[in-house]
Write a protein that holds these residues in place. Sequence first.
Motif, PDB file in Angstrom:
ATOM      1  N   UNK A  43      37.157  35.424  44.803  1.00 44.51           N
ATOM      2  CA  UNK A  43      37.550  36.543  43.947  1.00 44.51           C
ATOM      3  C   UNK A  43      37.324  37.903  44.569  1.00 44.51           C
ATOM      4  N   UNK A  44      36.293  38.040  45.406  1.00 49.80           N
ATOM      5  CA  UNK A  44      36.040  39.370  45.982  1.00 49.80           C
ATOM      6  C   UNK A  44      36.564  39.493  47.408  1.00 49.80           C
ATOM      7  N   UNK A  95      44.507  41.460  46.391  1.00 49.26           N
ATOM      8  CA  UNK A  95      44.626  42.206  45.139  1.00 49.26           C
ATOM      9  C   UNK A  95      45.374  41.453  44.033  1.00 49.26           C
ATOM     10  N   UNK A  96      46.492  40.816  44.388  1.00 48.81           N
ATOM     11  CA  UNK A  96      47.322  40.219  43.339  1.00 48.81           C
ATOM     12  C   UNK A  96      47.055  38.725  43.148  1.00 48.81           C
ATOM     13  N   UNK A  97      45.879  38.290  43.531  1.00 53.24           N
ATOM     14  CA  UNK A  97      45.533  36.868  43.422  1.00 53.24           C
ATOM     15  C   UNK A  97      45.503  36.426  41.962  1.00 53.24           C
ATOM     16  N   UNK A  98      46.250  35.372  41.657  1.00 50.32           N
ATOM     17  CA  UNK A  98      46.237  34.811  40.299  1.00 50.32           C
ATOM     18  C   UNK A  98      45.268  33.636  40.303  1.00 50.32           C
ATOM     19  N   UNK A  99      44.066  33.869  39.770  1.00 51.27           N
ATOM     20  CA  UNK A  99      43.031  32.838  39.905  1.00 51.27           C
ATOM     21  C   UNK A  99      43.358  31.596  39.086  1.00 51.27           C
ATOM     22  N   UNK A 128      44.360  28.575  41.176  1.00 45.58           N
ATOM     23  CA  UNK A 128      43.484  28.129  42.270  1.00 45.58           C
ATOM     24  C   UNK A 128      42.838  26.773  41.991  1.00 45.58           C
ATOM     25  N   UNK A 171      41.747  27.409  38.284  1.00 47.10           N
ATOM     26  CA  UNK A 171      40.842  28.541  38.119  1.00 47.10           C
ATOM     27  C   UNK A 171      39.606  28.286  37.290  1.00 47.10           C
ATOM     28  N   UNK A 223      35.365  44.284  40.531  1.00 46.53           N
ATOM     29  CA  UNK A 223      36.745  44.129  40.993  1.00 46.53           C
ATOM     30  C   UNK A 223      36.995  42.693  41.454  1.00 46.53           C
ATOM     31  N   UNK A 224      36.028  41.819  41.272  1.00 48.24           N
ATOM     32  CA  UNK A 224      36.206  40.412  41.635  1.00 48.24           C
ATOM     33  C   UNK A 224      37.364  39.822  40.826  1.00 48.24           C
ATOM     34  N   UNK A 225      38.333  39.188  41.534  1.00 46.79           N
ATOM     35  CA  UNK A 225      39.510  38.631  40.852  1.00 46.79           C
ATOM     36  C   UNK A 225      39.107  37.509  39.899  1.00 46.79           C
ATOM     37  N   UNK A 226      37.989  36.848  40.221  1.00 48.21           N
ATOM     38  CA  UNK A 226      37.476  35.806  39.328  1.00 48.21           C
ATOM     39  C   UNK A 226      36.568  36.450  38.293  1.00 48.21           C
ATOM     40  N   UNK A 252      29.819  40.287  45.743  1.00 48.81           N
ATOM     41  CA  UNK A 252      30.192  40.965  44.509  1.00 48.81           C
ATOM     42  C   UNK A 252      30.269  39.953  43.385  1.00 48.81           C
TER      43      UNK A 252
END
Lengths: 411, 411
Positions: free
Chosen positions: A333-334, A338-342, A345, A358, B53-56, B233
């Motif tokens: 996640x970090x 930027x546009x990662x759709x968790x 995953x 996810x 800002x972690x995507x997860x 993070x």
Amino acid sequence: MAVNLPLPIPEKLTAVSGIELGHAEAGIRKANRKDVLVMKLANTATVAGVFTKNRFCAAPVQLCKEHLGALKADAPIRALVINTGNANAGTGEAGLANAQETCNALAKLLDCAPTQILPFSTGVILEPLPVDRLVAGLPQAIENLQEDNWYNAAQSIMTTDTQPKAASRQVVINGQTITLTGISKGAGMIKPNMATMLGFLAFDAKVAQPVLEKLTRDVADRSFNCITIDGDTSTNDSFIVVATGTAGVEVASTDTPEYAALYAAVLGLSQELAQMIVRDGEGATKFMTVTIEEGKDAEECRKIGYSIAHSPLVKTAFFASDPNLGRILAAIGYAGVEDLDVSKINLYLDDVWVAKNGGRNPDYQEADGQRVMKQSEITIRVKLGRGKADATIWTCDLSHEYVSINADYRS
Amino acid sequence: MAVNLPLPIPEKLTAVSGIELGHAEAGIRKANRKDVLVMKLANTATVAGVFTKNRFCAAPVQLCKEHLGALKADAPIRALVINTGNANAGTGEAGLANAQETCNALAKLLDCAPTQILPFSTGVILEPLPVDRLVAGLPQAIENLQEDNWYNAAQSIMTTDTQPKAASRQVVINGQTITLTGISKGAGMIKPNMATMLGFLAFDAKVAQPVLEKLTRDVADRSFNCITIDGDTSTNDSFIVVATGTAGVEVASTDTPEYAALYAAVLGLSQELAQMIVRDGEGATKFMTVTIEEGKDAEECRKIGYSIAHSPLVKTAFFASDPNLGRILAAIGYAGVEDLDVSKINLYLDDVWVAKNGGRNPDYQEADGQRVMKQSEITIRVKLGRGKADATIWTCDLSHEYVSINADYRS
């Protein structure tokens, strides 16, 4: 504490015709220790290299780049000289002068120009290179020169390494056997660009200079640039490929079957040498392969792979054999994609499906994660669900021993 | 092993009118431990936040952003609810439903809408939140609600923290005393954006919503976003500022002396709370201030500062009190500032001039470096010689204890 790191057997390291190796005990930092290596090349040899991107690159790295950048056909590289015990980095103008003096001294002994020498150093940064002791050790190294001396060579470039790293292999091209042998060193301050501290690989095919340069770059990107121990890029990292040109096989361009066969052999050996560095990672108890699949491009796969491989929390969890696998999701996640759709995953630990879309896979049992975590070799596999690119990174865990080694390195 | 971390004295934590705090032992992960906190706000309060800002990012963080993003003047935030022991991150749709259920339950108890609640979680990732136990603990928390309860509040949000983190201060604006009190938690998985795991700060001035939002962002960038322990993070990091609006002082816009005075007070307290997290960094034995000066812009100063602050080799050298300071130069060199001219770089350790113009300062004596390295608080100062920007990062060393804590965290 190395992880399944094979001890090289001297008899199994095959000499490569056209390259002689000679070691010396010069007392650079400590007495009674092989700390200087000279590699003397046939005048048919071509040489290519990839170097650290650290802006504080060491004086010898600067000279290497200069000498390789101004190569002339009638003045090929004739020798490499490597010292351990001192990195000659962060040493300013005096450091450059010392590296130059090393080249001058060896050139005189070998009757060639200083620009035909490539110098390398590894060890402590910010301390003056004892160039007098290094130069005084060169005659001993030259006395020891012989083709069948790779084991001593591997020993001569060690610093915090627990054992020498070397391997050989052969490949048949156009009915002719090509022999490849390489050595590597490094166990900390290891990060991509370049990931190795030092790697040297030689074979006896003849390869045109531009072809060898491309081969070296491409191989580095899939071997020495895919490993990380602690995320610290050294000031001295160098990976050098030597084609001695003595075997009667020539690889003239990159779009030939000969090139493909040679590339595969060099890549295989380089990956083996690079992985040895990780297996000997400072304090390592686990060897981890991090594979990121289904990315938009290789760059984002590498970013996520390194994010996992650098995370102290992931690394300590593996050290503890604790399937605290949410830490892997956090590192994904970090990673900065930027546009990662968790929600797309999926995460696997070897054959165990840990996270699905996810979240925790409802069928995941902690006992299964625990079983894999106890192994000494583990694959972390992440499917991003957004494309067809992939990347693989090799790394190790973070143990008490890593801290001990690096708290004591200079003592 | 905390470094000069003051233990908060309950009597010195000043109540802030307009915010009541209530704790509970809900048995989220372990029994007999304060693990739920409710903060109830006056209906005059404004609230702003900065999040990971972690995507997860965790389910509660998603709800916080949603609720703050859709704020209506007639339905202000009325309460915050925080649980430890479980991060509710990497938990997919079920995690979101659980965070929603928490808001619903508290809203019912406080007679407001669920969108007027902000939920927070911290703890292990990838495990289902035991929402039933959390909801069952809410009445106890509400029973404990009182303004003078900050010490218990600080205790209630601890995870691997060795002690509660809290501080108060006062500032006089227009002849009127404004009281500020804050708490923070976090000791690992700490990296900029956001650097804290959790930080809550309240004061009793009245601040318009857009003004509070700018103040919160600007303060975060110079406090909680300037600390790092291990570069990880978290999925749950949140920093929340509450202006209860009960003190009769109003700050209506950012270009007033009132704003400047309030900003200075909030920043000072936030830096104190953020530094407490570093002082309590997992296994920390040293507190390091990394100041980068003479940069082209703040961004490159931060890049280099973090590169030093994240380097395991730098951190272990400080743990060992070993002035192996070349590691700092290496970290500057690989920070990724492409056109960096290392020959202009000067490095100081407190008052000791270590590197001059990119090389070792000829006057530098190792004994001087050694003297500074033995201190528990050390400033690393780098002058880049290329501009007027600067940045400061706070971090700690890397010890055996860090590995032990993170190898054992779940057990």
